[in-house]
Design an enzyme around this catalytic site. Structure first.
Site, mmCIF file in Angstrom:
data_model
loop_
_atom_site.group_PDB
_atom_site.id
_atom_site.type_symbol
_atom_site.label_atom_id
_atom_site.label_comp_id
_atom_site.label_asym_id
_atom_site.label_seq_id
_atom_site.Cartn_x
_atom_site.Cartn_y
_atom_site.Cartn_z
ATOM 1 N N ASP A 1 -5.915 7.859 10.266
ATOM 2 C CA ASP A 1 -4.578 7.491 10.719
ATOM 3 C C ASP A 1 -4.255 8.032 12.102
ATOM 4 O OD1 ASP A 1 -3.748 6.086 8.361
ATOM 5 O OD2 ASP A 1 -3.799 8.020 7.344
ATOM 6 N N GLU B 1 0.864 -1.180 0.000
ATOM 7 C CA GLU B 1 0.000 0.000 0.000
ATOM 8 C C GLU B 1 0.899 1.228 0.000
ATOM 9 O OE1 GLU B 1 -2.803 0.368 3.117
ATOM 10 O OE2 GLU B 1 -3.589 -1.655 2.896
#
Length: 267
Positions: free
Chosen positions: A60, A49
């Protein structure tokens, strides 16, 4: 068949889960980030990724937030992620961009799809794009044969699991927790429950992300999922290293340990 499908099928044939590693492009600098992604591939990561740095990464946690902020300050842009995807593809693994939708929209959906396909990229993971609002990306990904990976979460209803999985190509991203990314001491039991619920509505591979940081956790998740996604632990390996070269070595070592973990999960 998409670029990630053969890799996931091969892992399944080998009786193991696939290992999927995340790193943002541009951290700690452009060249080191790409070298670290290539090191992942050379040391057992099956799919990479490539994170596209963004100023408001809602999904995140602090480790990745700090890294992408540094990347942006250093000048990283979406085009750098295309370059990284090409390097990963040349190293022998499929590369999926992990990008918040604003960046894709600003880049231009048809242009990003074309550039990514021309670079040998496999597709796109979109943490903040829901299938109902993804018509442009569905059309562009169909035109260029790219994977499109949407997320399901413990809060998803059975109907939403089915709808989201039906919109995916490649695999379904199973978010193990309602929180943000980050290293955790234990993997939430909700992940296995969510995999079981999702498997009831789709035949696509199910890959679990959020919280896996070591071989033991990778082995645990590999016992019930088709893929194990690791992000923050790789970023921390780079961040804690005393030099860029040491960071790449640390990423390589972590890749090897996690690869052993996913192979132990079905034994």
């Amino acid at each position: 068949m998409s670029s990630v499908s053969p890799v996931l099928a091969q892992a399944k044939a080998e009786g193991r889960a696939a290992l999927i590693g995340y790193l943002p492009v541009g951290f700690p600098d452009h060249d080191t980030s790409i070298a670290a992604m290539v090191a992942m591939v050379e040391n057992g990561v099956d799919i990479v990724e490539v994170g596209v740095p963004y100023s408001d990464p809602l999904m995140d946690g602090p480790v990745i937030q700090h890294a992408v902020e540094s990347s942006l300050v250093a000048g990283a842009r979406p085009r750098d992620a295309i370059v990284a995807a090409e390097a990963v593809a040349k190293a022998g693994a499929p590369a999926l961009l992990m990008s918040y939708w604003n960046l894709v929209d600003r880049y231009g959906v048809p242009k990003l799809a074309a550039d990514l396909a021309n670079a040998g990229g496999a597709g796109l993971i979109t943490p903040d794009l829901i299938p109902e609002e993804a018509a442009d990306w569905v059309a562009a990904s169909d035109e260029h044969g790219l994977d499109r990976v949407f997320l399901v979460a413990p809060s998803s209803t059975d109907g939403r699991l089915a709808m989201t999985a039906a919109a995916c190509r490649g695999f379904v991203y199973v978010a193990s927790t309602m929180g943000v990314t980050g290293v955790r001491t234990t993997v939430n039991d909700a992940a296995e429950v969510l995999v079981r619920r999702t498997r009831a509505v789709t035949d696509l591979p199910l890959c679990v992300g959020l919280g896996v940081s070591n071989a033991e956790q990778a082995s645990q998740v590999a016992g019930f999922a088709d893929g194990v996604i690791v992000g923050s632990a790789f970023v921390r390996a780079l961040a804690d290293a005393p030099s860029s070269a040491a960071g790449v070595r640390a990423v390589a070592e972590l890749s090897s340990k996690l690869a052993e973990g996913v192979r132990a999960g079905r034994n």
